[in-house]
Design a protein around this motif. Sequence first.
Motif: not given
Length: 293
Positions: A205-215, A253-261
């Motif tokens: 969720l934090d990732l999707e909301n582009k929370k600022n943590n460079n990890q 959600p990203f399993l079906y786009d970025d992860a698929k790629s």
Amino acid sequence: MHNIGIDLGGTKTEGILLDDNFEIIERKRVKTNQEKGYSSILELIKDLVDHLRQKTDQKTSLGICTPGALSKETGVIKNSNTQCLIGKDLKNDLENILNQEISIENDANCFALAESKLGAAKNFDVVFGVIMGTGVGGGIVIKEQIHNGRTNIAGEWGHHCIRPQGNSCYCGKKGCVETYLSGPALEKRWEEISGKQQSVSEIVLDLENKKNNNQYPRWKGEFLTNFGLALGNVIDILDPDAIVLGGGLSNIPFLYDDAKSSVYHRVFSDQIDTPILKNKLGDSAGVFGACMI
Ligand SMILES: [Zn+2]
């Protein structure tokens, strides 16, 4: 004939009674209490089956979906993350208690079968089903039949090695997929690189909301690499018509786009379009699959 299916999980156990068209007549869910040991699991299954048998006057088949595989040689359960089952002859013990012949299958195989017959992978011939949750598993279904393999370990995706010098696994090997792509493994890795304790769904969720943590990009990048390696291997060897994802992590959600790629990128082929699908039956796939074995 009606069908009873039991899905024996680490935390909950579900029973279902279906008619010949796989319509639900009755379902019941109870807590597993695996810390009370093997005999309490036998009792719990007996109670559930008795309850379901009372809801029909027809004869019933009985299938059980369980973590782990049955040893082809001895019939006892091996490789189960519900550890009180390991080494037990669950099939024989239940047949004695219930006075009926039963079928037992691995939970990932039941998942793959149910999704292939009724779910997201309907109308695909060769289906690879993946469960990513507390543990990681896989199952192969070919034309609506589970492919068990010579020693009953076909599709044991969670314990194939993607990093020979990698994480130690409870199974005794190193670098198993489960040590990278299970919920607990992903949470542990996040804590190592960020110092924070968060659930996978919170991190995503934090990732999707582009929370600022460079990890975050680092964590996601490793995730994508491991997922790509692990499923790319499957496509290289099995070349399934569809892959269907289940378990708690299948909601990412990203399993079906970025992860698929990332998977496609690693496959040895000039042309790749294998569908990677989200399950349709959700939590119910195991218990439906148990009715179909
Ligand atoms: Zn392992």
